[in-house]
Design an enzyme around this catalytic site. Structure first.
Site: not given
Length: 281
Positions: A230, A264
């Site tokens: 991210k 995740r």
């Protein structure tokens, strides 16, 4: 003691050893180009790869939530999801499948037609699909509001991942406490909390939440962390998402040390190795 299992269609998934959830994006515009899988061959290969590399959950998403991504209709999301789930079920019939959606009807279709086992809602119950920001938070702060997704997952009887779009740990804890009670009142049994890294937060807020992640254990529920590649990593380091695996591993290690039960990720093998090393120490 925290419940270390979740019930997926009568199958108990043990979270006493952290589980790895592999991402399968069937979108043309996910923020990490390496995760985009659209053809039948690509979807099949990715489903097999997740399981072969040690992932225990396949998380299928058909709607990109990156900033600036093209909005897709419910019909288009449903079409993409059906296409992918047919392939995933053919290739990995026994895999636990998670559905990454904020739309109750997409969740219903995936569970009833394909036996999906977990609903991963990245909107904190916001059917408008505003993933963080003032509008989403104002709707969530309505004490009389019970999100449609909450009612749907309770009806479906599958584990529910509740992701926060709040910017601070204080606001997150306050909202989670209220929302968990709403879900319990509806009869929802298995609830997993996700602090929502990258959603409704500045880079500084993302790291502040990570720094105090252990505070979420006060709610006595399993915790999912999704930081894989991210922008909080690559913007801080001045690199790209393609170069952010090392930073991802560092943050996954910290998350595990602070109590994460599910990670995740895009890079399943690297994460499985991280879990194995941390679990033995």
């Amino acid at each position: 003691m925290m419940n270390k299992t979740i019930n997926v269609h009568g199958r108990l998934v043990d979270l006493s050893e952290p589980q790895v959830m592999g991402i399968l994006n069937i979108t043309p515009d996910s923020f990490y180009a390496g995760s985009r899988k659209q053809t039948e061959k690509e979807i099949a290969e990715r489903a097999v790869q997740i399981v072969e590399e040690g992932g225990s959950i396949i998380d299928v998403g058909a709607f990109s939530t990156r900033p600036g991504a093209a909005q897709v209709s419910q019909e288009e999301e449903m079409k993409r999801m059906r296409h992918a789930l047919e392939i995933v079920r053919r290739e990995q019939a026994d895999a636990v499948v998670s559905i990454d959606t904020f739309r109750p009807e997409v969740a219903k279709m995936a569970v009833e037609e394909f036996g999906a086992g977990i609903i991963n809602d990245v909107s904190e119950g916001n059917v408008e699909g505003e993933f963080g920001g003032t509008a989403a938070i104002e709707r969530g702060d309505d004490a009389d509001c019970c999100p449609e997704m909450f009612r749907m997952v309770a009806h479906l009887g599958v584990p529910y991942i509740l992701m926060s779009v709040r910017g601070t740990m204080h606001d997150m804890l306050m909202a989670f406490a209220r929302e968990v009670q709403q879900l319990r009142d509806l009869g929802q049994k298995d609830i997993i909390l996700d602090p929502g890294f990258g959603f409704g937060k500045t880079m500084e807020q993302n790291y502040a939440v990570m720094s105090h992640l252990e505070q979420l254990q006060a709610l006595d529920l399993p915790l999912l962390v999704g930081v894989s590649r991210k922008s909080m990593i690559w913007r801080l380091l001045g690199i790209t998402a393609e170069e952010a695996l090392n930073g991802t591993t560092v943050l996954n290690t910290i998350a595990l040390q602070k109590g994460a039960s599910i990670l995740r990720v895009h890079d399943v093998k690297a994460c499985v190795e991280t879990v194995k090393i941390l679990h033995i120490i």
